[in-house]
Scaffold this motif. Sequence first.
Motif, PDB file in Angstrom:
ATOM      1  N   GLU A   1     -15.086  -2.468 -25.176  1.00 12.41           N
ATOM      2  CA  GLU A   1     -15.469  -2.761 -23.793  1.00 12.41           C
ATOM      3  C   GLU A   1     -15.509  -1.490 -22.950  1.00 12.41           C
ATOM      4  O   GLU A   1     -16.417  -1.294 -22.126  1.00 12.41           O
ATOM      5  N   ILE A   2     -14.530  -0.626 -23.153  1.00 15.18           N
ATOM      6  CA  ILE A   2     -14.493   0.636 -22.402  1.00 15.18           C
ATOM      7  C   ILE A   2     -15.731   1.480 -22.700  1.00 15.18           C
ATOM      8  O   ILE A   2     -16.379   2.014 -21.792  1.00 15.18           O
ATOM      9  N   LEU A   3     -16.070   1.609 -23.983  1.00 11.00           N
ATOM     10  CA  LEU A   3     -17.228   2.419 -24.354  1.00 11.00           C
ATOM     11  C   LEU A   3     -18.527   1.820 -23.814  1.00 11.00           C
ATOM     12  O   LEU A   3     -19.428   2.554 -23.373  1.00 11.00           O
ATOM     13  N   MET A   4     -18.646   0.491 -23.829  1.00 15.77           N
ATOM     14  CA  MET A   4     -19.825  -0.156 -23.261  1.00 15.77           C
ATOM     15  C   MET A   4     -19.919   0.152 -21.757  1.00 15.77           C
ATOM     16  O   MET A   4     -20.994   0.462 -21.227  1.00 15.77           O
ATOM     17  N   HIS A   5     -18.765   0.043 -21.084  1.00 17.20           N
ATOM     18  CA  HIS A   5     -18.716   0.309 -19.645  1.00 17.20           C
ATOM     19  C   HIS A   5     -19.137   1.758 -19.332  1.00 17.20           C
ATOM     20  O   HIS A   5     -20.001   2.009 -18.477  1.00 17.20           O
TER      21      HIS A   5
ATOM     22  N   THR B   1     -11.385 -12.203 -20.837  1.00 21.36           N
ATOM     23  CA  THR B   1     -10.685 -11.199 -21.649  1.00 21.36           C
ATOM     24  C   THR B   1     -10.876  -9.805 -21.073  1.00 21.36           C
ATOM     25  O   THR B   1      -9.939  -9.002 -20.992  1.00 21.36           O
ATOM     26  N   TYR B   2     -12.097  -9.533 -20.661  1.00 19.88           N
ATOM     27  CA  TYR B   2     -12.414  -8.222 -20.070  1.00 19.88           C
ATOM     28  C   TYR B   2     -11.598  -7.981 -18.799  1.00 19.88           C
ATOM     29  O   TYR B   2     -11.051  -6.898 -18.580  1.00 19.88           O
ATOM     30  N   GLN B   3     -11.454  -9.025 -17.995  1.00 26.33           N
ATOM     31  CA  GLN B   3     -10.689  -8.888 -16.757  1.00 26.33           C
ATOM     32  C   GLN B   3      -9.212  -8.654 -17.047  1.00 26.33           C
ATOM     33  O   GLN B   3      -8.547  -7.869 -16.368  1.00 26.33           O
ATOM     34  N   PHE B   4      -8.664  -9.326 -18.078  1.00 28.87           N
ATOM     35  CA  PHE B   4      -7.277  -9.095 -18.452  1.00 28.87           C
ATOM     36  C   PHE B   4      -7.074  -7.671 -18.953  1.00 28.87           C
ATOM     37  O   PHE B   4      -6.035  -7.042 -18.700  1.00 28.87           O
ATOM     38  N   HIS B   5      -8.064  -7.149 -19.674  1.00 26.43           N
ATOM     39  CA  HIS B   5      -7.983  -5.769 -20.138  1.00 26.43           C
ATOM     40  C   HIS B   5      -7.953  -4.788 -18.967  1.00 26.43           C
ATOM     41  O   HIS B   5      -7.223  -3.781 -18.997  1.00 26.43           O
ATOM     42  N   LEU B   6      -8.755  -5.089 -17.923  1.00 21.97           N
ATOM     43  CA  LEU B   6      -8.741  -4.239 -16.723  1.00 21.97           C
ATOM     44  C   LEU B   6      -7.365  -4.231 -16.077  1.00 21.97           C
ATOM     45  O   LEU B   6      -6.852  -3.192 -15.669  1.00 21.97           O
ATOM     46  N   LEU B   7      -6.766  -5.425 -15.996  1.00 20.00           N
ATOM     47  CA  LEU B   7      -5.426  -5.522 -15.403  1.00 20.00           C
ATOM     48  C   LEU B   7      -4.410  -4.733 -16.215  1.00 20.00           C
ATOM     49  O   LEU B   7      -3.485  -4.129 -15.671  1.00 20.00           O
ATOM     50  N   GLY B   8      -4.604  -4.712 -17.525  1.00 20.23           N
ATOM     51  CA  GLY B   8      -3.678  -3.985 -18.384  1.00 20.23           C
ATOM     52  C   GLY B   8      -3.776  -2.485 -18.230  1.00 20.23           C
ATOM     53  O   GLY B   8      -2.860  -1.742 -18.600  1.00 20.23           O
TER      54      GLY B   8
ATOM     55  N   PRO C   1      -9.501   6.139 -19.151  1.00 20.52           N
ATOM     56  CA  PRO C   1     -10.822   6.586 -19.629  1.00 20.52           C
ATOM     57  C   PRO C   1     -11.768   6.823 -18.458  1.00 20.52           C
ATOM     58  O   PRO C   1     -11.655   6.182 -17.423  1.00 20.52           O
ATOM     59  N   PHE C   2     -12.704   7.756 -18.662  1.00 15.74           N
ATOM     60  CA  PHE C   2     -13.700   8.028 -17.614  1.00 15.74           C
ATOM     61  C   PHE C   2     -14.905   8.703 -18.240  1.00 15.74           C
ATOM     62  O   PHE C   2     -14.888   9.104 -19.416  1.00 15.74           O
ATOM     63  N   SER C   3     -15.958   8.831 -17.435  1.00 16.44           N
ATOM     64  CA  SER C   3     -17.164   9.534 -17.873  1.00 16.44           C
ATOM     65  C   SER C   3     -17.631  10.455 -16.757  1.00 16.44           C
ATOM     66  O   SER C   3     -17.351  10.217 -15.575  1.00 16.44           O
ATOM     67  N   PHE C   4     -18.342  11.512 -17.144  1.00 15.77           N
ATOM     68  CA  PHE C   4     -18.902  12.455 -16.181  1.00 15.77           C
ATOM     69  C   PHE C   4     -20.209  12.972 -16.756  1.00 15.77           C
ATOM     70  O   PHE C   4     -20.217  13.661 -17.775  1.00 15.77           O
ATOM     71  N   PHE C   5     -21.311  12.594 -16.093  1.00 10.93           N
ATOM     72  CA  PHE C   5     -22.657  12.883 -16.588  1.00 10.93           C
ATOM     73  C   PHE C   5     -22.790  12.377 -18.037  1.00 10.93           C
ATOM     74  O   PHE C   5     -22.618  11.209 -18.279  1.00 10.93           O
ATOM     75  N   ARG C   6     -23.012  13.231 -19.031  1.00 11.37           N
ATOM     76  CA  ARG C   6     -23.280  12.761 -20.396  1.00 11.37           C
ATOM     77  C   ARG C   6     -22.025  12.716 -21.262  1.00 11.37           C
ATOM     78  O   ARG C   6     -22.123  12.495 -22.478  1.00 11.37           O
ATOM     79  N   SER C   7     -20.849  12.931 -20.677  1.00 16.00           N
ATOM     80  CA  SER C   7     -19.614  13.012 -21.453  1.00 16.00           C
ATOM     81  C   SER C   7     -18.708  11.824 -21.164  1.00 16.00           C
ATOM     82  O   SER C   7     -18.523  11.449 -19.999  1.00 16.00           O
TER      83      SER C   7
ATOM     84  N   ASP D   1     -19.700  -3.057 -14.997  1.00 13.76           N
ATOM     85  CA  ASP D   1     -19.038  -4.316 -15.357  1.00 13.76           C
ATOM     86  C   ASP D   1     -20.061  -5.379 -15.718  1.00 13.76           C
ATOM     87  O   ASP D   1     -19.887  -6.146 -16.681  1.00 13.76           O
ATOM     88  N   ASN D   2     -21.137  -5.423 -14.961  1.00 15.07           N
ATOM     89  CA  ASN D   2     -22.177  -6.427 -15.196  1.00 15.07           C
ATOM     90  C   ASN D   2     -22.817  -6.231 -16.574  1.00 15.07           C
ATOM     91  O   ASN D   2     -23.138  -7.196 -17.275  1.00 15.07           O
ATOM     92  N   THR D   3     -22.992  -4.955 -16.966  1.00 15.99           N
ATOM     93  CA  THR D   3     -23.560  -4.661 -18.290  1.00 15.99           C
ATOM     94  C   THR D   3     -22.638  -5.149 -19.398  1.00 15.99           C
ATOM     95  O   THR D   3     -23.088  -5.720 -20.412  1.00 15.99           O
ATOM     96  N   VAL D   4     -21.323  -4.945 -19.241  1.00 17.74           N
ATOM     97  CA  VAL D   4     -20.355  -5.383 -20.255  1.00 17.74           C
ATOM     98  C   VAL D   4     -20.401  -6.897 -20.421  1.00 17.74           C
ATOM     99  O   VAL D   4     -20.458  -7.423 -21.545  1.00 17.74           O
ATOM    100  N   ILE D   5     -20.390  -7.627 -19.305  1.00 18.07           N
ATOM    101  CA  ILE D   5     -20.392  -9.094 -19.345  1.00 18.07           C
ATOM    102  C   ILE D   5     -21.669  -9.616 -19.992  1.00 18.07           C
ATOM    103  O   ILE D   5     -21.650 -10.542 -20.817  1.00 18.07           O
ATOM    104  N   HIS D   6     -22.813  -9.015 -19.630  1.00 20.34           N
ATOM    105  CA  HIS D   6     -24.095  -9.485 -20.171  1.00 20.34           C
ATOM    106  C   HIS D   6     -24.324  -9.042 -21.612  1.00 20.34           C
ATOM    107  O   HIS D   6     -25.307  -9.458 -22.236  1.00 20.34           O
ATOM    108  N   SER D   7     -23.449  -8.188 -22.135  1.00 18.36           N
ATOM    109  CA  SER D   7     -23.575  -7.756 -23.538  1.00 18.36           C
ATOM    110  C   SER D   7     -22.863  -8.718 -24.483  1.00 18.36           C
ATOM    111  O   SER D   7     -22.829  -8.476 -25.692  1.00 18.36           O
ATOM    112  N   GLY D   8     -22.264  -9.790 -23.955  1.00 21.57           N
ATOM    113  CA  GLY D   8     -21.659 -10.812 -24.800  1.00 21.57           C
ATOM    114  C   GLY D   8     -20.150 -10.807 -24.820  1.00 21.57           C
ATOM    115  O   GLY D   8     -19.536 -11.666 -25.473  1.00 21.57           O
TER     116      GLY D   8
END
Length: 615
Positions: free
Chosen positions: A168-172, A229-236, A147-153, A217-224
């Motif tokens: 988590e991906i969408l929040m990121h 779990t988030y770190q394991f998802h990154l590794l996956g 997954p990735f983003s570019f400007f507003r997409s 990443d900081n936004t995802v963690i502070h969103s609850g």
Amino acid sequence: MTPELAYFVKINIAFILLYGFYRLFFYKDTYFTLRRITLLTFYVLAFSYPLFNIQEWVKVQQQPIAEVIYYYSSVSPEIVVEQTNANVISWGQIINNIALLIYVTVAGCLLIRFIIQLASILRIKRLSKRSVINGIPVYLLPKPAAPFSFFRSIFVYPDSHSEKELEEILMHECTHVAQWHSIDVIFSELISICCWVNPFVWLLKREVRHNLEYLADNTVIHSGYDSKTYQFHLLGLMHQQSTATLYNNFNVLDLKNRIMMMNKKRSSRMGRAKYLIFLPFAALLLQFCNIDRTKQESTSETTTEAGSVKVSGTVVDTNGNAIAGANVIVDGTDTGTITDLNGNFELQTDNNATLSVSFINYDKENRSVSSVQATPTIILKPAGQSKSRDQVFTVVEEMPKFPGGEAKLLEFINKGIKYPVTAQEKGIQGRVIASFIVNKDGSVSDVEVVRGVDPLLDTEAVRVISTFPNWEPGKQRGQAVDVKYTVPITFRLSSGGNETASPNASNQIKGDVYTVVEEMPRFPGGEEALLKFINQGIKYPTDAQEGGKQGRVIVSFTVKKDGSVADVEVMRGVYPSLDKEAMRVIGTMPIWEPGKEKGQAVNVRYTVPITFRLQ
């Protein structure tokens, strides 16, 4: 070093210093937003600091203590001396051209890669279907990819992720989109293309990309969401292939750094104060550039201590022959030297000193050190040749005339001058501007180089002018008077080997720009109005007054067909701020009456000397 190259070098020096500053103070803290602002400021500062002249900001205004003297010297058509020997190879120029070619080629390739990456993202966007997941508009990738983003997409392949991972991906990626992180990516990428030769620019670009991921990443963690779990998802997601590099990718960076930063203890609030250190650091950069600017004076000496310089020059007679054994004494002291067999000398003295040069049966010549640095050739005249005058005019009612007119003057110089072989072998070329006085009896005297190129070319120009026959003297109110005259002679290395300049062609310096025409351009109101305009408009720069800087700035410009003034340049400078002020005033001139050739308005090159003199 050209101004463009100097600017490029300063930019890259700044990037080296700024990257070191970043690693020293900001690399390990968790103030990601402040870090983002600081990193972007680094880019802006690196490109802008060489353009600032802080002397203009800090100088103290005071009452004028100087006068500005203007006069117009008669300027003949420019004489072009072409090389007549075989073509001389300039290895320095070849090396410079090769280096420039390599730089442009690599930068061009990087730019093409950048454009291809942009095109690939647009292509992916065109092939992807639009959808909405958890209320967020996304583009569904046509095949599995990270997954990735570019400007507003936002681009994602939902089938590769669980529902929790997708949240988590969408929040990121929403963080990247909301904070316009793609601007940072594009900006840093373009800077890296411009400065690809500097490895610290690439390191700084990497820090920009890292910090953007830390922010998301900081936004995802502070969103609850649970950190582990988030770190394991990154590794996956490590195995998933990226489709390009020019965007904010969910797993684009070294996961080790991201996980370490997520687990790092938050920096204390007091730690924010260290970002204020950047302000004095930026001030030091500006001061560094300012110091460098004040040293940009034309010199031929090597500075060995504060206020002391090594000055060198050549002593010749009016025929260009070297004078061996001439005395060169620092005025008011017993320090001095004598010239060698080639007329050369070198000595150590104060940069404000005056040199007294003498030899038996020749008149003594006094020259300031700065004058010798600008024009190292010192011409001694036979005893009795120099004489005092009540007044030397620069503009009179009837100007001096060479026998036969301007065309004959051009022909005389073109026939009489010889391009020094040594200068050709060394690849030396340029324009020598020499002045002389046409006396009341028509004789020529007081030949001097106003703007020199090299002793070899300067001496040859002086030699030819010294062989002039008697002129028709200038007249003021019907009386013959002494008049100062100026002749520019251009020595140019040709590519063919046997090319010579046509005398008539010398009336044009390039394209359709003339130096002499039948009707010369005229300032509104005439010469007196021009003198008044410059004296009223010019301001003696304070830094030049405080530094005791004075002298004559020769400025040339083109009076165009419509009477406007363009292409203002300093032919002979004195000091950066004085040169700049002279150009500023010339640039504010009103519309002139254009020069005419055969009844048609034409572009004409005009020269104005402006003398800054401290009272």
